[in-house]
Every structure is written in C-alpha cells, then in structure tokens.
Design an enzyme around this catalytic site. Structure first.
Site, PDB file in Angstrom:
ATOM      1  N   GLY A 168      10.651  -2.390   2.903  1.00 39.15           N
ATOM      2  CA  GLY A 168       9.755  -3.470   2.511  1.00 39.15           C
ATOM      3  C   GLY A 168       9.427  -3.318   1.036  1.00 39.15           C
ATOM      4  O   GLY A 168       9.481  -4.267   0.264  1.00 39.15           O
ATOM      5  N   ALA A 169       9.090  -2.087   0.666  1.00 41.40           N
ATOM      6  CA  ALA A 169       8.725  -1.802  -0.714  1.00 41.40           C
ATOM      7  C   ALA A 169       8.798  -0.297  -0.938  1.00 41.40           C
ATOM      8  O   ALA A 169       8.911   0.473   0.017  1.00 41.40           O
ATOM      9  CB  ALA A 169       7.315  -2.300  -1.006  1.00 41.40           C
TER      10      ALA A 169
ATOM     11  N   GLU B 189       1.342   0.037  -1.586  1.00 38.12           N
ATOM     12  CA  GLU B 189       2.117   0.712  -2.638  1.00 38.12           C
ATOM     13  C   GLU B 189       1.211   1.158  -3.781  1.00 38.12           C
ATOM     14  O   GLU B 189       1.437   2.201  -4.388  1.00 38.12           O
ATOM     15  CB  GLU B 189       3.235  -0.207  -3.163  1.00 38.12           C
ATOM     16  CG  GLU B 189       4.217  -0.705  -2.094  1.00 38.12           C
ATOM     17  CD  GLU B 189       4.789   0.393  -1.213  1.00 38.12           C
ATOM     18  OE1 GLU B 189       4.939   1.521  -1.695  1.00 38.12           O
ATOM     19  OE2 GLU B 189       5.073   0.120  -0.025  1.00 38.12           O
TER      20      GLU B 189
ATOM     21  N   HIS C  29      -0.571   4.393  -3.050  1.00 39.02           N
ATOM     22  CA  HIS C  29       0.299   5.548  -3.281  1.00 39.02           C
ATOM     23  C   HIS C  29       0.284   6.028  -4.725  1.00 39.02           C
ATOM     24  O   HIS C  29       0.660   7.172  -4.994  1.00 39.02           O
ATOM     25  CB  HIS C  29       1.760   5.175  -2.990  1.00 39.02           C
ATOM     26  CG  HIS C  29       2.168   5.293  -1.557  1.00 39.02           C
ATOM     27  ND1 HIS C  29       1.912   6.396  -0.797  1.00 39.02           N
ATOM     28  CD2 HIS C  29       2.875   4.446  -0.762  1.00 39.02           C
ATOM     29  CE1 HIS C  29       2.434   6.214   0.419  1.00 39.02           C
ATOM     30  NE2 HIS C  29       3.013   5.040   0.464  1.00 39.02           N
TER      31      HIS C  29
ATOM     32  N   GLU D 165       1.921   8.356   3.890  1.00 42.84           N
ATOM     33  CA  GLU D 165       2.124   7.014   4.447  1.00 42.84           C
ATOM     34  C   GLU D 165       0.912   6.504   5.212  1.00 42.84           C
ATOM     35  O   GLU D 165       0.507   5.357   5.097  1.00 42.84           O
ATOM     36  CB  GLU D 165       3.361   6.998   5.357  1.00 42.84           C
ATOM     37  CG  GLU D 165       4.669   7.114   4.613  1.00 42.84           C
ATOM     38  CD  GLU D 165       4.746   6.199   3.402  1.00 42.84           C
ATOM     39  OE1 GLU D 165       4.052   5.171   3.363  1.00 42.84           O
ATOM     40  OE2 GLU D 165       5.487   6.537   2.465  1.00 42.84           O
TER      41      GLU D 165
HETATM   42 ZN   LIG Z   1       4.232   3.922   1.802  1.00 42.58          ZN
END
Ligand SMILES: [Zn+2]
Length: 773
Positions: free
Chosen positions: A224-225, A260, A263, A282
């Site tokens: 997804g990314a 994202e 992160h 995650e």
């Molecule tokens: Zn992630």
C-alpha cells in the site's frame, strides 16, 4: 544510470571497522572490483553475500559494481505508466542489497550520502534534499545531502519525470510527487500530511527530523505504502483523491498517509534491533494513525473502523492453530515478508490500545516520548518500550506484554451470572470447536448494574461477589480487551445494559465466531441479527453486512432472503443521511444488495448509461449491478480502457468479477495477466472473484492453470501469503482433498504460512457450509 537500457554502474564507499574479513549483503550485483585504502583487495561472492578479504580493518572500502533494474516489485525496479516509466526502490525488508552492497541489517545504522548520474531531462528523489547538480554532457550528477544515521531498508531512490507540488510548512517542505498530470489529485493527502506532522510533532515532542518530506505516488507498487525516511512511497490509489473518490477511499488514504508519517519517528528515528520486533513498529503506526484521525476528523469515529479493520482481522487470523505469537524469531527474508500480517499490524495495535486503556492516555504518551528521546537515531526492542511504560505508569506492563506477545492466540472469556455472583473463565479460543487451557494476563473492564469497574485477571477462573443481585451486565467495555465474551445463561442481562456501537459490534462479531466454531446454532444467530434490522448504526450494521456477504458466498440459498431484507431496510433507514460515515456504509450496503437482489440490480444498472455522473459512493454498486444484470463484458472492458483513474479501473475490474456467467469471470481473470492491468491488481481481482458464488468453480480452475504466473508476478513480495489465506478457505469448500493435494505440490516459500493457515480455515468454512446446505 541508463534509464532506457535499465542498468547501472555503482560505486559504494563505506567507512567501517572490522575485526575480521568484511561480510556485506549483495544480491544480483556484478562486483567489478574492490579497493581497500586505495589498494585492490580480493573478495568472494555467493548468492546473498560478498566477503571481502580485508582481515582486521579500519578504513574506507570502495566497491565498484554493476546492476540491472528489473520488472520485479522489490529492490530497484521499473514501474511503467502510459508509454513511460519511473525507476523506483522498495527495500523493506532485505532488498537494499539489490541496489548496493551493504550491511543490510536494521541495526547497522549509518549516514548515507547518495549521488546519481542521470539524463538531463530526468529528475531524482531521495531521502534528503538535493545538495548540488553538476551537468556532465548529456547527463547530470545529482548529489543529495547526507542523511542522519539510519537503516538501509529506509533508503530511497526514484528517477523519472516527476510532477511536484510543494507546501512550505514552517521550515519543512511537504512535497507531493506523481507522474505527469496527477499532482492535482494530491491536495487532500498533502493537507492531511501537513496536519498529521503537526500532530506528531506535538504528540512525540520531537520535531520531524529531516528538512523535507516527499509523498510519492508510484504507478506499480506491491505494498500500500512504504515509510522510507523523507521519501514515502504509495501506490497511486493510496494517495490520489479527486472528485471521483468515494468517502471510503478518502478515509483509507488518510489512514495510510498518517500511518507512514507515524513511522517517521517510530520505526525511522528509533528502529527495531531486528525483524522480530517489526510488529512493534507496524502496530504502533497502525494505532497512531487512528489517534491522529480521531483528532483531525472526529466525525469519522475512526475507532469504530479500527475495530472492524484491525481488531477483527487479528481475531479472525489468531483463532487458527496455525498462527504465531506477535513476536516471533525470524531468520530468512522469506520469513520476514510473511509476518507483515494481521498479527503484526492488527493484534499488536489492539494490544497497544488495551495497554493504553489500562495505564491511561497521558501516561502512555509520556512513556512513548521518553522511549523516542532515549533511543533517537539508534535501535531498541519492545522490552525497552515496556520498561519505559512500566516506569511511567507503575503498573504491570512488562507482565501483560510478555503474556500477550509471546503466547499465540487469545482467550474466550465465559461469563456466568447467578444472583450476586459473577464467574469469569478464560480458555484459548479456536475456530475449530476445540479449546485449550490458557491464561492471559488480562485487564478486564466490566459494568455491573450500571457501575463500571476493572479487575486484573491472570488465572483461568475468577469469581466476583456483588452487593446487589446482578440485573444488568456488560463485559469488555468498548472492546478494549483482545478477547471474546461468551455470556452463558445471562444474555438477557447484557441487553439490559446501555450498549455503545463498539459493544454492539463486539456482540455481533463474537456471535459469528461462535457460529463458525459450532458454539452457536444458525437459528440463534439469525435471531440475534434480527435485533438489528430495524435500527442502523455505522459499525454494527457494517459488520452484519460483512457477515451476510460472506455467508452469501458459502450458503447463498440459505441466507439470500434475510440478506435482501436486511440490506434493503438498512438502505431505507439511512436514506436521508449525508455524513461521510453514512456514505461509506451506503456504498457497502448497495454493493452487497446488488449481489443478492436481482430486482435492485436491474434498477440500478440503468444508471450505467450515465456512469460519469453517478456519485462516487454509488459507482461501484452501479458497475456491479450492470455486470450482474446485463452481463455485458465488452462494455465494461471498454469503460475500463477509457478510464484514466485508478479508482475507476479498480471499480470496473471488481464489477467484472461479479458476472453470473462464470465464463466471463474467467475472461476477466485472464485479462488481469495482460499489460493492461497493473501487476499489483491481479491479486485484488482474484480475491473479489472468489467472493462470487457463481464463479467459484471457474476461479479454482483458473488458479490451478495460472499459479506459476502468480508466483512469478509476486516473487519476493510476500503478497501471495495473504492472498492464499483469503481465498483457499472459500475456493476449497466441498473439495478439501483436491485443494490439499494441489498445494502439497506447490513450492512457494514466501507463501507457506498463508497456505497452511488457509487450509486450516477451510475446514471451519466447509463445516459451516455443510451445516447450512
Ligand atoms: Zn507500516
């Protein structure tokens, strides 16, 4: 780099210290020569490693090599669009070694200065801003600023003709990058990103570390990314929003962007020591994404989606014998790819929500801030975080976390109320009707006679005495605990409580788990659902629609009438509402109704004539209805070919899996293997085809014939593991032996986990299908 011939010459200079021969990771690179302190040195190369005969060494190693840019979706690869391409990288988990020889290990952090020589007409993006551009004939040498200390898996390099749009936010540049003509669709995500960065700066109390951040739409992308530091990559459908986008897609884009960005601190600034803690990175980002959205878009009630997307997915995955503890030992790259699953994301995130609920939001935040500032630019383990949370809260965080992350599965809590006595019993829950002794350290919240309280339970059985006879009862308030609740003989007490939407979701979710595992009979299950037909509430309604849609794939005749009534009445109930969550719900309900109600399909299909003017939230349903009732493959295909929006292309492909005539679905599946369909989307089409009960046999046939092509398409991405886990339990109904036999002969190392879990889940689905036949 030769952009047209897809190859490059590389030179890496590493300053390092070693007590013996230096061993670097290197895959698919042709090493031409190595120089150690200006003198050539010998080396040996295997498939994964490059050993340089340095002996004890302290100095600079220079490696000259050549590499190719492949069509795979990992390492450094080519992502085609229209009649052009970009060259882009994806290095997580262990793929940086495909572009440069390096110590490709998350805790081998280093500062990187990246330079690339490319054609004059192209541009390049990397983690840091450009420092200098020097023309060299037809080429130019772009040098980027030196990065802070970071891990190799977060490096990024993109080359092509990018269209960019920059917003200055204080001293930070927030830059959107797309292939030409698409940057105008980045307004929503750019705004979301800017606001989310403000949120994180405040929440973490550490300002974002780099001078710029790119959000890049990549035309072909397996994930997804990906959170590359300062240069986040997205598949186009996860970043671009225009007038054609549904409310559902908008929510998803916000969630991915925020995930994202979370992160950039948690994962990038502080990184796990080794991949066995990938789950922490995650699940934390997943949890934080909901936190940001809750703050930026309170009307979305994002925690309700969190239950449906994260907690539910994890509960469904973790009730198999073939599951794994959140924290698992990992050795090979194949093993790493397969743990990017519902356990790492959803279960981990649900446990973090449980811990936050237990120690309180402020205390949790204080612990996280301390953790990030202690380990910035370095590495840490989960234990380091628990220690911090335990110190700030003075509660048993270590005990709870080790109980939950080292032990697979989760408990079912059986609740019995008798006069003034409440008995709680925990055991491990399985989707098969077996159970197993097990005790998890659980913070349990409950409400007795309107008064809420919390207890800590780590034994298998606990009895509570109450002052007054129990007249109303609710356990696991708002589902902060990761466990199911089974009320035995006291269900009526539950309905006398005031139930939040998340509580109602929990009741429906658990009932379905009990139905699947044979603990609940179908008529009782239907009686429960009937309580919900005359009211509509985003989360429980959505959940019931999901369940009915699943039952429709395995027992169409049995569920069809009820499903029709339910979906029709729900659509009626929300008819006048226009808020975004209602739009999301309406889209789901309408999609499902087209599959069970021919009359509705026929009516709706007429709108396909003016498809462009259909509101975005109804477009999928109209396309599905058109496929179901008109069955015009060519017309849908033409619409697909004429569309230049990824979102519409996905809607049309999805519709092309819904034909009643199975042969047409077969044609669609074949079509996904042509160049006209992005490689990333084959998986999606296959998964939706499996949901069409009229096409189950033919999809199984297609899969058998084309499995080698799928293997080739998704090699190294881990994508097939999740795909097989989703499709095997449905495709395999009433042909268990055949499916087992087929997969026994398939060697797919990066999908083994998904296959065996899928085969186990199949047993439960098949049993239910037989009960309902
Ligand atoms: Zn992630």
């Amino acid at each position: 780099m030769d952009f047209e011939k897809l190859r490059f010459n590389g030179k890496v200079r590493i300053r390092l210290q070693s007590e013996q021969d230096v061993v670097l990771n290197s895959v698919g690179l042709d090493i031409r020569g190595i120089v150690m302190d200006e003198k050539p040195v010998g080396f040996k190369q295997t498939a994964e490693e490059l050993t340089v005969q340095t002996g004890a060494f302290d100095g600079i190693l220079e490696i000259n090599y050549a590499g190719t840019i492949t069509d795979s979706l990992v390492g450094i690869y080519r992502a085609p669009y229209d009649h052009s391409q970009i060259v882009t990288t994806h290095f997580e988990a262990a793929q940086a070694r495909r572009m440069l020889p390096c110590i490709d290990h998350p805790d081998a952090k280093a500062e990187f200065r990246i330079a690339v020589k490319i054609d004059k007409k192209l541009t390049a993006i990397s983690n840091m801003p450009v420092e200098s551009v020097v023309p060299e004939g037809e080429k130019k040498l772009i040098t980027f600023q030196k990065t802070p200390r970071m891990s190799t898996y977060l490096l990024y390099l993109g080359i092509g003709r990018f269209e960019e749009q920059t917003t200055k936010h204080g001293t930070l540049d927030v830059i959107m990058a797309t292939t030409p003509g698409k940057v105008k669709s980045c307004e929503f995500s750019q705004d979301e990103a800017t606001r989310a960065i403000d949120f994180f700066n405040a929440y973490y109390a550490i300002p974002y570390a780099l001078p710029k951040i790119h959000l890049i739409a990549v035309p072909e992308f397996a994930m997804g990314a990906m959170e590359n530091w300062g240069a986040i990559t997205f598949r186009e459908s996860a970043l671009l929003i225009d007038a054609n986008s549904s409310a559902r897609v908008k929510k998803r884009v916000a969630e991915i962007v925020d995930h994202e960005l979370a992160h950039q601190w948690f994962g990038n600034l502080v990184t796990m020591k080794w991949w066995d803690d990938i789950w922490l990175s995650e699940s934390f980002a997943t949890f934080m994404a909901s936190k940001v959205i809750d703050s930026l878009h309170p009307d979305w009630k994002i925690w309700e989606d969190f239950m449906r997307n994260e907690t539910a997915g994890a509960l469904e995955r973790d009730c198999l014998k073939r599951t794994h503890p959140i924290q698992v030992p990992v050795r090979s790259p194949d093993e790493i790819e397969q743990i990017f699953d519902e356990i790492s994301y959803g279960k981990g995130a649900s446990i973090l929500r449980m811990i936050e609920g237990y120690i309180g939001k402020d205390t949790f935040q204080r612990g996280v801030r301390q953790y990030l500032s202690n380990y910035a630019y370095s590495n840490a383990t989960g234990n380091d975080l628990w220690n911090m949370l335990e110190t700030t809260s003075n509660k048993k965080v270590q005990t709870i976390m080790s109980g939950w992350i080292r032990q697979p599965g989760y408990p079912m809590l059986t609740v019995e109320a008798n006069g003034r006595e409440l008995t709680l019993r925990q055991e491990r829950f399985f989707i098969s009707n077996s159970s197993e002794k097990g005790a998890w350290p659980m913070p349990i919240t409950l409400e007795i006679n309107g008064e809420s309280q919390s207890i800590f339970m780590d034994s298998t059985e606990e009895t509570i005495q109450t002052q007054a006879p129990i007249s109303s009862l609710r356990v696991n308030l708002d589902r902060t605990g990761f466990y199911l609740v089974r009320y035995v003989g006291c269900e009526d007490l539950l309905w006398k409580s005031k139930l939040s939407p998340i509580d109602q979701w929990g009741i429906v979710f658990d009932a379905f788990a009990f139905l699947l595992s044979g603990r609940m009979q179908f008529p009782d299950y239907l009686t429960l659902l009937k309580r919900f037909t005359s009211r509509s509430e985003y989360l429980p309604t959505h959940e019931i629609s999901d369940q009915l849609s699943f039952l429709n794939t395995i027992a169409q005749e049995r569920i069809c009438d009820f499903s029709k009534t339910f979906h029709r009445s729900q659509l009626e109930l929300i008819h006048e509402k226009t808020d975004e969550n209602t739009k999301v719900l309406r889209e789901a309900l309408a999609n499902r109704l087209t599959l069970v109600d021919d009359l509705y399909s026929k009516e709706l299909a007429a709108n396909f004539e003016k498809y462009d003017t259909v509101p975005p939230d109804m477009k999928q349903a109209v396309a599905l209805a058109y496929a179901r009732s008109i069955e015009d493959y060519d017309r849908l295909l033409t619409a697909y070919r004429n569309s230049d929006s990824d979102q519409d292309k996905i809607r049309l492909l999805t519709a092309m899996t819904a034909f009643k005539r199975a042969a047409l679905v077969y044609q669609t599946l074949d079509f996904t293997l042509t160049k006209e369909v992005k490689r990333q989307d084959t998986r999606l089409v296959l998964t939706t085809a499996v949901g069409n009960p009229d096409a189950r046999d033919i999809t199984w046939k297609w899969l058998r014939e084309n499995i080698d092509k799928l293997k080739e398409r998704y090699a190294g991405t881990g994508t097939l593991s999740g795909t097989f886990l989703t499709i095997i339990p449905i495709l395999g109904i009433s042909r268990i032996g055949e499916v087992n036999e087929f997969f026994a002969h398939q060697k797919i190392p990066d999908a083994e986990v998904g296959i065996s879990a899928g085969l186990e889940k199949l047993l439960a689905y098949d049993r239910l299908a037989r009960t309902l036949a």
